[in-house]
Design a protein around this motif. Structure first.
Motif, short mmCIF file in Angstrom:
data_model
loop_
_atom_site.label_atom_id
_atom_site.label_comp_id
_atom_site.label_asym_id
_atom_site.label_seq_id
_atom_site.Cartn_x
_atom_site.Cartn_y
_atom_site.Cartn_z
N ARG A 63 0.81 -1.15 -0.05
CA ARG A 63 0.10 0.02 0.07
C ARG A 63 0.97 1.13 0.09
O ARG A 63 0.45 2.43 -0.78
CB ARG A 63 -0.83 0.12 1.21
CG ARG A 63 -2.02 1.09 1.20
CD ARG A 63 -2.82 1.14 2.46
NE ARG A 63 -4.11 1.87 2.14
CZ ARG A 63 -3.86 3.44 2.38
NH1 ARG A 63 -2.62 3.90 2.72
NH2 ARG A 63 -4.83 4.25 2.29
N VAL A 106 0.61 4.38 -2.23
CA VAL A 106 0.54 5.89 -1.99
C VAL A 106 1.59 6.77 -2.72
O VAL A 106 1.52 7.75 -3.14
CB VAL A 106 0.72 5.97 -0.39
CG1 VAL A 106 0.80 7.35 0.03
CG2 VAL A 106 -0.45 5.19 0.19
N PRO A 143 -9.60 14.71 3.93
CA PRO A 143 -10.38 13.31 3.77
C PRO A 143 -11.91 13.39 4.01
O PRO A 143 -12.47 14.41 4.46
CB PRO A 143 -9.78 12.52 5.21
CG PRO A 143 -9.28 13.72 5.98
CD PRO A 143 -8.95 14.81 5.20
N ALA A 203 -17.31 5.58 7.77
CA ALA A 203 -16.06 5.43 7.27
C ALA A 203 -15.21 6.93 7.28
O ALA A 203 -15.67 7.76 7.07
CB ALA A 203 -15.87 4.65 5.79
N LEU A 213 -12.07 8.20 4.95
CA LEU A 213 -11.29 7.76 3.62
C LEU A 213 -10.68 8.94 3.38
O LEU A 213 -11.32 10.33 3.16
CB LEU A 213 -12.37 7.28 2.59
CG LEU A 213 -13.14 6.26 2.98
CD1 LEU A 213 -14.16 5.89 1.73
CD2 LEU A 213 -12.23 4.89 3.10
N THR A 214 -9.52 8.85 3.20
CA THR A 214 -8.43 9.71 2.38
C THR A 214 -8.50 9.69 0.91
O THR A 214 -8.90 8.78 0.40
CB THR A 214 -7.15 9.64 2.97
OG1 THR A 214 -6.50 8.47 2.42
CG2 THR A 214 -6.96 9.48 4.27
N ASP A 264 -6.32 8.92 -1.11
CA ASP A 264 -5.65 7.78 -1.23
C ASP A 264 -6.21 6.51 -1.29
O ASP A 264 -6.34 5.66 -1.90
CB ASP A 264 -4.26 7.54 -0.40
CG ASP A 264 -3.16 8.82 -0.51
OD1 ASP A 264 -3.12 9.16 -1.77
OD2 ASP A 264 -2.65 9.23 0.35
N ASP A 265 -6.97 6.39 -0.21
CA ASP A 265 -7.82 5.36 0.11
C ASP A 265 -8.93 5.09 -1.12
O ASP A 265 -9.02 3.71 -1.56
CB ASP A 265 -8.86 5.37 1.45
CG ASP A 265 -7.74 5.54 2.76
OD1 ASP A 265 -6.60 4.91 2.85
OD2 ASP A 265 -8.20 6.15 3.60
N ILE A 303 -6.83 3.85 -4.24
CA ILE A 303 -6.31 2.66 -4.18
C ILE A 303 -7.28 1.82 -4.24
O ILE A 303 -7.37 0.59 -4.77
CB ILE A 303 -5.47 2.62 -2.78
CG1 ILE A 303 -4.22 3.21 -2.94
CG2 ILE A 303 -5.12 1.24 -2.36
CD1 ILE A 303 -3.65 3.57 -1.62
N GLU A 304 -8.54 1.75 -3.69
CA GLU A 304 -9.96 0.88 -3.73
C GLU A 304 -10.26 0.78 -5.20
O GLU A 304 -10.63 -0.15 -5.61
CB GLU A 304 -10.94 1.37 -2.64
CG GLU A 304 -10.72 1.12 -1.24
CD GLU A 304 -10.48 -0.51 -1.12
OE1 GLU A 304 -11.18 -1.22 -1.42
OE2 GLU A 304 -9.47 -0.79 -0.54
#
Length: 249
Positions: free
Chosen positions: A67, A71, A86, A92, A94-95, A97-98, A101-102
């Motif tokens: 991960r 990032v 965020p 949740a 979540l940033t 990035d989150d 990435i998801e």
């Protein structure tokens, strides 16, 4: 005309990387001639410089990509992400990035089109002659080999049963010199002067492995060169009533 055709061949082969013979193979970077080109612009149309998405996801699942790696890559491509706050909801926190990435790990990807497998009648006719010329059987030397690849092929292919009888008769009237044969093909196809290098480049790209090795062979052994190879390829196309290979945009 001979010097002009040879200059056009040299220009068409400028981006071709010479490839060593298999017995003493040395890995070469096929993108070496494009070191000054942007990475995204270096590949020819229809080729890929990256792995499929599934391969990257498998690497993440195995731990080869972490991960933190993702990032870092995201921040390198989009520094503005650092300033995006965020998202905090009831379930949740979540940033950016989150979220990205998801998306990379789980979003659906369109299926890749099935690769086309076109037949190449020109290669079918040319490659066996190349193999016989370049790696002759110690018990049987290709007749006329000392005259060069194009001349040997021109003399022997008039007996090749894979060519039709009319094609074999036409071959007897083909020019004796490789450069003249290429020029004759240009004339038959009414190829404009400005399009000739692109035509030759497209023909060289049709069999890149052979092209790279022939360039190396011409530079080291000198018993064959790309002009002779192209003369055979183009003459075969003409005999088969095929148009030249279409140049990539």
């Amino acid at each position: 005309m001979t010097l002009l055709v040879q200059a056009q061949v040299a220009q068409a082969a400028r981006d071709t990387v010479a490839g060593w013979p298999i017995a003493s193979f040395i890995a070469t970077n096929p993108l070496a001639p494009h070191e000054a080109t942007r990475f995204d612009d270096a590949a020819a149309p229809g080729t890929h410089l990256t792995l499929p998405v599934e391969a990257y996801r498998a690497a993440f699942a195995s731990g080869r990509i972490t991960r933190d790696d993702l990032v870092l890559a995201l921040r390198a491509r989009g520094a503005e992400l650092r300033d995006v706050p965020p998202f905090t909801g009831a379930l949740a926190h979540l940033t950016p990035d989150d979220v990205l990435i998801e998306d990379m790990l789980h979003a659906d990807t369109p299926p890749a089109p099935a690769p086309a497998t076109p037949t190449d009648p020109v290669a079918d006719l040319v490659v066996p002659w190349l193999a016989a010329f370049l790696d002759p059987d110690p018990q049987w030397q290709l007749p006329e080999r000392g005259r060069g690849f194009y001349a040997a092929w021109r003399a022997l292919a008039t007996h090749d049963p894979r060519l039709s009888r009319p094609a074999r008769r036409r071959l007897r009237d083909a020019p004796e010199q490789a450069s003249a044969a290429i020029a004759a093909c240009f004339t038959a196809w009414d190829t404009r002067e400005t399009d000739r290098v692109a035509l030759l480049k497209a023909e060289l790209a049709a069999l890149p492995g052979w092209t790279g090795y022939l360039k190396w062979r011409g530079e080291h052994d000198g018993d064959i060169d790309l002009t002779e190879y192209l003369a055979v390829r183009l003459t075969v196309r003409l005999l088969l009533d095929l148009p030249p290979t279409e140049a990539q945009p």
